[in-house]
Design an enzyme around this catalytic site. Sequence first.
Site, PDB file in Angstrom:
ATOM      1  N   ASN A 271      -5.559   2.782 -13.332  1.00 27.91           N
ATOM      2  CA  ASN A 271      -4.605   1.804 -12.803  1.00 27.91           C
ATOM      3  C   ASN A 271      -3.191   2.343 -12.931  1.00 27.91           C
ATOM      4  O   ASN A 271      -2.845   2.987 -13.922  1.00 27.91           O
ATOM      5  CB  ASN A 271      -4.705   0.495 -13.603  1.00 27.91           C
ATOM      6  CG  ASN A 271      -3.689  -0.539 -13.148  1.00 27.91           C
ATOM      7  OD1 ASN A 271      -3.653  -0.915 -11.983  1.00 27.91           O
ATOM      8  ND2 ASN A 271      -2.855  -1.006 -14.074  1.00 27.91           N
TER       9      ASN A 271
ATOM     10  N   GLY B 201       0.775  -1.228   0.000  1.00 19.13           N
ATOM     11  CA  GLY B 201       0.000   0.000   0.000  1.00 19.13           C
ATOM     12  C   GLY B 201       0.810   1.283   0.000  1.00 19.13           C
ATOM     13  O   GLY B 201       0.321   2.316   0.463  1.00 19.13           O
TER      14      GLY B 201
ATOM     15  N   GLU C 114       6.125   6.633  -9.117  1.00 22.50           N
ATOM     16  CA  GLU C 114       4.742   6.148  -9.033  1.00 22.50           C
ATOM     17  C   GLU C 114       3.934   6.946  -8.026  1.00 22.50           C
ATOM     18  O   GLU C 114       2.770   7.285  -8.277  1.00 22.50           O
ATOM     19  CB  GLU C 114       4.735   4.666  -8.628  1.00 22.50           C
ATOM     20  CG  GLU C 114       5.226   3.720  -9.687  1.00 22.50           C
ATOM     21  CD  GLU C 114       5.150   2.278  -9.209  1.00 22.50           C
ATOM     22  OE1 GLU C 114       4.638   1.440  -9.975  1.00 22.50           O
ATOM     23  OE2 GLU C 114       5.584   1.986  -8.080  1.00 22.50           O
TER      24      GLU C 114
ATOM     25  N   ASN D 197       1.587   3.031  -2.605  1.00 23.49           N
ATOM     26  CA  ASN D 197       0.888   3.947  -3.518  1.00 23.49           C
ATOM     27  C   ASN D 197      -0.378   4.492  -2.863  1.00 23.49           C
ATOM     28  O   ASN D 197      -0.725   5.668  -3.038  1.00 23.49           O
ATOM     29  CB  ASN D 197       0.556   3.225  -4.819  1.00 23.49           C
ATOM     30  CG  ASN D 197       1.803   2.758  -5.542  1.00 23.49           C
ATOM     31  OD1 ASN D 197       2.689   3.537  -5.853  1.00 23.49           O
ATOM     32  ND2 ASN D 197       1.877   1.461  -5.807  1.00 23.49           N
TER      33      ASN D 197
ATOM     34  N   HIS E 232       0.692   1.426 -13.432  1.00 20.62           N
ATOM     35  CA  HIS E 232       1.495   0.309 -13.960  1.00 20.62           C
ATOM     36  C   HIS E 232       2.942   0.771 -14.100  1.00 20.62           C
ATOM     37  O   HIS E 232       3.209   1.823 -14.689  1.00 20.62           O
ATOM     38  CB  HIS E 232       0.958  -0.132 -15.319  1.00 20.62           C
ATOM     39  CG  HIS E 232       1.707  -1.300 -15.894  1.00 20.62           C
ATOM     40  ND1 HIS E 232       1.773  -2.516 -15.251  1.00 20.62           N
ATOM     41  CD2 HIS E 232       2.428  -1.429 -17.032  1.00 20.62           C
ATOM     42  CE1 HIS E 232       2.507  -3.355 -15.974  1.00 20.62           C
ATOM     43  NE2 HIS E 232       2.918  -2.710 -17.064  1.00 20.62           N
TER      44      HIS E 232
ATOM     45  N   ASP F  80      -3.420  -3.427 -19.141  1.00 18.43           N
ATOM     46  CA  ASP F  80      -2.481  -2.305 -19.255  1.00 18.43           C
ATOM     47  C   ASP F  80      -2.510  -1.651 -20.631  1.00 18.43           C
ATOM     48  O   ASP F  80      -1.512  -1.054 -21.071  1.00 18.43           O
ATOM     49  CB  ASP F  80      -1.050  -2.762 -18.906  1.00 18.43           C
ATOM     50  CG  ASP F  80      -0.952  -3.257 -17.473  1.00 18.43           C
ATOM     51  OD1 ASP F  80      -1.629  -2.691 -16.604  1.00 18.43           O
ATOM     52  OD2 ASP F  80      -0.212  -4.232 -17.227  1.00 18.43           O
TER      53      ASP F  80
ATOM     54  N   MET G 167      -3.484  -6.652  -7.691  1.00 16.78           N
ATOM     55  CA  MET G 167      -2.922  -7.745  -8.480  1.00 16.78           C
ATOM     56  C   MET G 167      -3.992  -8.767  -8.881  1.00 16.78           C
ATOM     57  O   MET G 167      -3.948  -9.945  -8.531  1.00 16.78           O
ATOM     58  CB  MET G 167      -1.797  -8.429  -7.699  1.00 16.78           C
ATOM     59  CG  MET G 167      -0.685  -7.473  -7.273  1.00 16.78           C
ATOM     60  SD  MET G 167       0.043  -6.576  -8.655  1.00 16.78           S
ATOM     61  CE  MET G 167       0.855  -7.906  -9.506  1.00 16.78           C
ATOM     62  N   HIS G 168      -4.982  -8.271  -9.580  1.00 15.56           N
ATOM     63  CA  HIS G 168      -6.032  -9.144 -10.117  1.00 15.56           C
ATOM     64  C   HIS G 168      -6.564  -8.458 -11.358  1.00 15.56           C
ATOM     65  O   HIS G 168      -6.908  -7.270 -11.306  1.00 15.56           O
ATOM     66  CB  HIS G 168      -7.148  -9.347  -9.083  1.00 15.56           C
ATOM     67  CG  HIS G 168      -8.360 -10.047  -9.626  1.00 15.56           C
ATOM     68  ND1 HIS G 168      -8.478 -11.418  -9.652  1.00 15.56           N
ATOM     69  CD2 HIS G 168      -9.499  -9.562 -10.185  1.00 15.56           C
ATOM     70  CE1 HIS G 168      -9.646 -11.746 -10.191  1.00 15.56           C
ATOM     71  NE2 HIS G 168     -10.280 -10.632 -10.518  1.00 15.56           N
TER      72      HIS G 168
END
Length: 215
Positions: A124, A17, A195, A19, A126, A166, A104-105
Amino acid sequence: MTSSPSRRIAVLVSGSGTNLQALIDAQNTPALPNAQIVLVFSNRKAAFGLTRAAQAQPPIPTGYLALQPYLKAHPGYTRDDYDAEVARRVLEARPDLIVLAGWMHVFAEGFLDLANAASVPVINLHPALPGTFDGTNAIERAYEAFEKGEIAHSGAMVHRVVKDVDRGEPLVVREVPLTKGETLEEFAKRLHAVEWEIIVQAAKQVLDEAVPIPP
């Protein structure tokens, strides 16, 4: 001073976590004004991101649902049913924006259709540039490509989420050069710092489009 209600953000995480922490620290600052994280949701019970949410001031509500326990409890249900259930639980928080921050899904139509029907944008983070190193282990794959002399830089982006992994519209893109003699850990640390900046920048950008702050 504006009296408009806060723009509401739901953040989905699977891991530590960091981010998410960048978003928590930025909410209701000039970097992310009139913004409130109203839900942190995870597919992993042990995700430290849930702890970060609980320890925030004020604490942020959390939710959890893992794929395999869900399928075991619902014989005959599919991964798409799981995605739809996650969407329903997240949308109950009435977010104006959904941010996948280390989630991560891979979502398919079961999630995206409900989010789109509710007119809630989904973005999202990436750790690669558009069209490069889609999917998992992007940082490691970029570092390996640099070591082979195939690339001189990588980067990170925040993009809109579509069915193709992505491949949604890039919103914020930042290049990160690779350096000779640098370890993977050193490169990853520099990239993660980028990020944390761009996830806040992109969240503000999309919120300003979806729920502008009145003048």
